[in-house]
Design an enzyme around this catalytic site. Sequence first.
Site, PDB file in Angstrom:
ATOM      1  N   ALA A  12      54.232  78.412  61.636  1.00 26.84           N
ATOM      2  CA  ALA A  12      55.226  78.159  62.687  1.00 26.84           C
ATOM      3  C   ALA A  12      54.793  78.728  64.030  1.00 26.84           C
ATOM      4  O   ALA A  12      54.068  79.718  64.107  1.00 26.84           O
ATOM      5  CB  ALA A  12      56.568  78.754  62.287  1.00 26.84           C
ATOM      6  N   GLY A  51      53.893  77.954  56.778  1.00 28.45           N
ATOM      7  CA  GLY A  51      54.091  76.531  56.566  1.00 28.45           C
ATOM      8  C   GLY A  51      52.796  75.793  56.284  1.00 28.45           C
ATOM      9  O   GLY A  51      52.793  74.783  55.584  1.00 28.45           O
ATOM     10  N   GLU A  54      52.251  76.152  52.719  1.00 26.75           N
ATOM     11  CA  GLU A  54      53.225  75.311  52.019  1.00 26.75           C
ATOM     12  C   GLU A  54      52.788  73.844  52.021  1.00 26.75           C
ATOM     13  O   GLU A  54      52.950  73.151  51.014  1.00 26.75           O
ATOM     14  CB  GLU A  54      54.612  75.485  52.637  1.00 26.75           C
ATOM     15  CG  GLU A  54      55.168  76.874  52.352  1.00 26.75           C
ATOM     16  CD  GLU A  54      56.553  77.081  52.901  1.00 26.75           C
ATOM     17  OE1 GLU A  54      57.489  77.152  52.080  1.00 26.75           O
ATOM     18  OE2 GLU A  54      56.703  77.157  54.131  1.00 26.75           O
ATOM     19  N   GLU A  74      55.054  85.462  57.098  1.00 24.74           N
ATOM     20  CA  GLU A  74      56.389  85.460  57.717  1.00 24.74           C
ATOM     21  C   GLU A  74      57.299  86.557  57.188  1.00 24.74           C
ATOM     22  O   GLU A  74      58.247  86.961  57.849  1.00 24.74           O
ATOM     23  CB  GLU A  74      57.067  84.086  57.604  1.00 24.74           C
ATOM     24  CG  GLU A  74      57.209  83.544  56.204  1.00 24.74           C
ATOM     25  CD  GLU A  74      56.085  82.610  55.785  1.00 24.74           C
ATOM     26  OE1 GLU A  74      56.386  81.550  55.235  1.00 24.74           O
ATOM     27  OE2 GLU A  74      54.927  82.945  55.995  1.00 24.74           O
TER      28      GLU A  74
END
Length: 167
Positions: A12, A51, A54, A74
């Site tokens: 992010a 992310g 992910e 994070e």
Amino acid sequence: MHCVGRTFIAGADIKEFGKPPREPYLPDVVSAIEHAIKPWVAAIHGTALGGGLEVALGCHYRVADRAAKLGFPEVNLGLIPEAGGTVRLPRLVAMEEALSMIVGGKPCTATHALSIGLIDQLAHATTPTVESEVLPKTTNRVVNQIVYGGGGATAENNALLSAIEFI
């Protein structure tokens, strides 16, 4: 899936925190990749963090260069992976490893990722001058193994291979 630049997907943008999310939403993107009919292979270089990891977890196979780092940093900001990483990671690695990565916030090396089953193959160069060519070549070899397996070139396998989109 191969990203251009110094890194895979680094996660992010902190400048976007506190703003309303914009489409496409990351959980939807990862789910679409995971449920795609065509196999997705993540070619990871640099970092796959938050992310980015992910997205790689949503892919059917993961190949990383030897310098890659993977993790969920994070948690150091008081956040948890929110695009399915907490569900997908324990499907690939032992629960102890998954918990350590999810709550520890410390990225792991590609070598460690291979040893725990997070990635499927490690790309390594025989000489430093060809390092930039190794990850795409290894990824293409993995795709060929997926398509052809032990069955060799058949019309069906050739059709599947030609349908794979390299983005």
